[in-house]
Design a protein around this motif. Structure first.
Motif, PDB file in Angstrom:
ATOM      1  N   HIS A   6      34.549  29.115-109.252  1.00  0.00           N
ATOM      2  CA  HIS A   6      35.002  27.733-109.433  1.00  0.00           C
ATOM      3  C   HIS A   6      33.811  26.783-109.560  1.00  0.00           C
ATOM      4  N   TYR A   7      32.764  26.977-108.761  1.00  0.00           N
ATOM      5  CA  TYR A   7      31.567  26.138-108.829  1.00  0.00           C
ATOM      6  C   TYR A   7      30.908  26.226-110.210  1.00  0.00           C
ATOM      7  N   SER A  18      41.044  36.989-104.777  1.00  0.00           N
ATOM      8  CA  SER A  18      40.252  35.976-105.483  1.00  0.00           C
ATOM      9  C   SER A  18      40.924  35.548-106.784  1.00  0.00           C
ATOM     10  N   ASN A  46      35.051  30.849-104.786  1.00  0.00           N
ATOM     11  CA  ASN A  46      34.297  29.595-104.706  1.00  0.00           C
ATOM     12  C   ASN A  46      33.131  29.559-105.686  1.00  0.00           C
ATOM     13  N   THR A  72      36.645  35.127-100.863  1.00  0.00           N
ATOM     14  CA  THR A  72      36.426  33.688-100.694  1.00  0.00           C
ATOM     15  C   THR A  72      35.159  33.256-101.416  1.00  0.00           C
TER      16      THR A  72
END
Length: 172
Positions: free
Chosen positions: A24-25, A45, A21, A17
């Motif tokens: 992607h950020y 992922s 994240n 997770t």
């Protein structure tokens, strides 16, 4: 170039997770050429990132020779993968479930090592013991990665009553 490893030997602590994240950020918000290297055998992922449209993160599903008892072979393969990806990425986020057959030197190939942990007594102690076993990496005299221990799946009441928040490691 920023290389981040998200790892822990404990399952279910949020490695995938956090990896998805973060990748992607960096790609979507900071507009960095970002590659997610999914060393995890479950590939969560990379599946999550591939489901995002439009695709802004390059995903590389990496298979380490886990059947090998030769830790150097695993280390060489992980270094080959990271080196090849480094040429075309500004940020690499690697998701890895740690096994005892891995060589601690693998940490040295990253700038930042993130150890997610739940805040239960058992999981936190296991994470602290894991970090202590590899402390030489984070205290090495040459370039060494920064270590960040990240509580995950924390409820509001746990944040208030978390008794280990002031506990210190025997290394920086």
């Amino acid at each position: 170039m920023l290389k981040i490893l998200i790892t822990n030997q404990k399952g279910g602590v949020g490695k995938s997770t956090i990896s998805a994240n973060l990748a992607h950020y960096f790609a979507s918000v900071l507009k960095k050429r970002t590659t997610l290297v999914d060393f995890d055998t479950q590939s969560s992922s990379s599946k999550w990132i591939r489901a995002i449209k439009p695709q802004k993160v390059t995903v590389f599903k990496a298979n380490l020779p886990l059947e090998s008892t030769n830790t150097n072979r695993i280390l060489i393969e992980s270094r080959r993968i990271i080196s090849a990806i480094s040429e075309r990425s500004e940020v690499i986020v690697a998701d890895l479930t740690w096994f005892d057959i891995f060589n601690s030197e693998m940490f040295l190939d990253f700038d930042l090592v993130i150890l997610p942990t739940a805040v239960s007594e058992v999981e936190l102690v296991a994470t602290m013991e894991f970090a202590a076993r590899h402390e030489w990496v984070f205290q090495s005299s040459g370039p060494c990665p920064s270590l960040v221990i990240v509580p995950s799946r924390v409820r509001g009441d746990q944040a208030i009553n978390f008794k280990h928040s002031t506990e210190r490691f025997q290394f920086s």
